[in-house]
Structures are given as structure tokens and as C-alpha cells.
Design a protein around this motif. Sequence first.
Motif, short mmCIF file in Angstrom:
data_model
loop_
_atom_site.label_atom_id
_atom_site.label_comp_id
_atom_site.label_asym_id
_atom_site.label_seq_id
_atom_site.Cartn_x
_atom_site.Cartn_y
_atom_site.Cartn_z
N MET A 1 43.76 -30.76 -28.84
CA MET A 1 43.61 -29.97 -27.60
C MET A 1 44.46 -28.72 -27.86
SD MET A 1 43.71 -30.45 -23.62
CE MET A 1 42.00 -30.89 -23.55
N GLY A 3 46.67 -25.75 -25.62
CA GLY A 3 46.81 -25.19 -24.65
C GLY A 3 47.73 -23.87 -24.45
N HIS A 4 47.30 -22.79 -23.64
CA HIS A 4 47.98 -21.41 -23.57
C HIS A 4 48.22 -21.20 -22.08
CE1 HIS A 4 46.31 -19.92 -27.57
NE2 HIS A 4 45.60 -21.09 -27.39
N LEU A 18 37.56 -16.30 -15.50
CA LEU A 18 38.03 -17.60 -15.99
C LEU A 18 37.76 -18.69 -14.85
CD1 LEU A 18 39.46 -19.10 -18.37
CD2 LEU A 18 41.56 -18.60 -17.43
N ALA A 22 35.29 -21.95 -15.15
CA ALA A 22 35.89 -23.24 -14.70
C ALA A 22 35.03 -23.93 -13.98
CB ALA A 22 37.33 -23.29 -14.60
N GLY A 49 39.04 -28.78 -28.15
CA GLY A 49 38.89 -27.91 -26.82
C GLY A 49 40.13 -27.08 -26.90
N ARG A 50 40.10 -26.11 -25.70
CA ARG A 50 41.08 -25.28 -25.53
C ARG A 50 41.30 -25.02 -24.01
NH1 ARG A 50 42.13 -19.37 -28.01
NH2 ARG A 50 40.00 -19.15 -26.96
N VAL A 51 42.50 -25.17 -23.55
CA VAL A 51 42.66 -24.84 -21.85
C VAL A 51 43.50 -23.73 -21.88
CG1 VAL A 51 43.75 -25.42 -19.79
CG2 VAL A 51 42.41 -27.12 -21.23
N ILE A 52 43.14 -22.68 -21.35
CA ILE A 52 43.87 -21.24 -21.13
C ILE A 52 44.41 -21.26 -19.49
CG2 ILE A 52 43.90 -18.86 -21.08
CD1 ILE A 52 41.91 -18.78 -23.25
N GLU A 53 45.81 -21.18 -19.20
CA GLU A 53 45.87 -21.44 -17.97
C GLU A 53 46.82 -20.33 -17.72
OE1 GLU A 53 47.29 -25.18 -16.90
OE2 GLU A 53 47.98 -24.35 -14.69
N ARG A 247 47.89 -30.67 -29.03
CA ARG A 247 47.81 -31.82 -28.97
C ARG A 247 48.84 -32.68 -29.57
NH1 ARG A 247 43.67 -35.70 -27.40
NH2 ARG A 247 44.14 -37.71 -28.52
#
Length: 251
Positions: A1, A3-4, A18, A22, A49-53, A247
Motif C-alpha cells: 500500500m 499513502g500520500h 475525493l 470514499a 492499493g493507494r490511499v490519498i489523504e 507499505r
Amino acid sequence: MEGHLRDPRTLRRAVALLGTFAILAAACGPTTGPTGGQTGPADQPQKGGRVIEGSFSDIRTLQPILVADTPSSYVSGMLYDGLITADAKSGEPKPNMATFTAAPGGKSFTFEIKNNVNWTDGKPVVADDYITGVKAVAKSKKTVRKSLMNGIAGFQDYVDGKSDTIAGIKVDAANPKKFTVELSAIRCDGLLDFTSYTLPAHVFGKYLTATSADAIDTAPENDNPTVFNGPFKFKEWRKGDQVILTRNDSY
């Protein structure tokens, strides 16, 4: 994974979309699994996968002992683990990287770091890494965390240069992952306070010698860390734009 954590200047227009995405993704029903069958909520999570927060500001540092803002605390907390953690419901301390026992009287605690806890370069996390974190706080001129460590016996003597060691921290001679911390006085909040900063001694130790003064405050690894023990690893910090984490498969 991967993350940004992005700065709002590049995300402001995308936040609404976004957030909507979600919500839609979370509300989706069963999907087709890798074998063609249906998968449901009870299935095991899949890698990748990728999470952009989004965040309200950029981070300022990735050095835990220097963190004084929420975004930096959030990101550095994904890179470096603490010895113990607080139960999400009760707030009670519970084991994380280490198990712990309290001696009668509440002034002495023995910790044993779990055998499967390692740094991302393969070296085991040991008591000396905890001591490195405490010494880093003592040496730093910028940290706001000295008050958290003041309860450790001998900490102030080390800060003042009266001792080369912190008398209240004793490593088990037979087990480098086991150590005892003695407090100078009982503190109800002490256990969670003084167990949160464990740094790789083989990375930061060179900034904590008898003649290094406050070199820890300007260590290049503060902004570009190389070794971690948390669920993520640092990949890149594009200042003013985003922080990218990947990750940690060995976590």
C-alpha cells in the motif's frame, strides 16, 4: 500500500470529489473475487492499493522527538512505533512493541521488546534503541518533550552533563531486548509519556556522542529517514505538496 499526505494547495478542489468517492467505495456491495466468485465484507483484506489523504498543512519534520504539529505527528507515527499504546476505548496502557510489568510501588517498569520486532533493515529493535530516543530528547535544544522524560531517574543529570548515562534505565545483561526504567517519583501519566520514542541507535547514535551537543536537531535523517519499525516506510517528501509512504511488509 502507498499513502500520500497532500498539502491543501494542491487538493482544495479535489477534496469534495475525493470524499464522495470514499463514501461510494465504502458503500459498494459485494465484488468479484480473484477466482470469479463473490466476495463480501467478511473476506480478508487484499494487499495493494493507494490511499490519498488531505491535510490542512505540510509536515515540518519526520523526527518524532521534534514533532510539535499534528500533520508531522500523524505521519511520523506511521513510521516509528512506541513500546506501548493506549486502548482505544479505556485509555489503559497495553503492549505494543513490548510487554511490560510494573514493580510494587509504581516507580519501576520492566519492558521486553517482542522477538519479532525489527527495523526495516533487518536489525532487531533492542533496549539501546529506546535509550537512543531518550538521549535524543535530552540532547535536543528544539524538542518540547523534556518534561515527558524528567520523571526518569538520572535524566536531568544526563541533560546537565553530570553523567554520561541515564541512571534510571538498566538493560538486562542476558537479554538486549529487556530493560527496566525507574522513575524518581510516581506519575499517573508517566507510562505513556516516556515510552513513545524509540529511534534506531545505528542511525541516530552518531548524533548523540559526548561531544555532539545538539547535533540531533539538524540530522539529515530528520527529514529523510532511512530505517523504520512502523507499518509504513518513508519514500519521498515533496515539500509544500505531499509526503509519500509505502507499505512496510515486515511490520
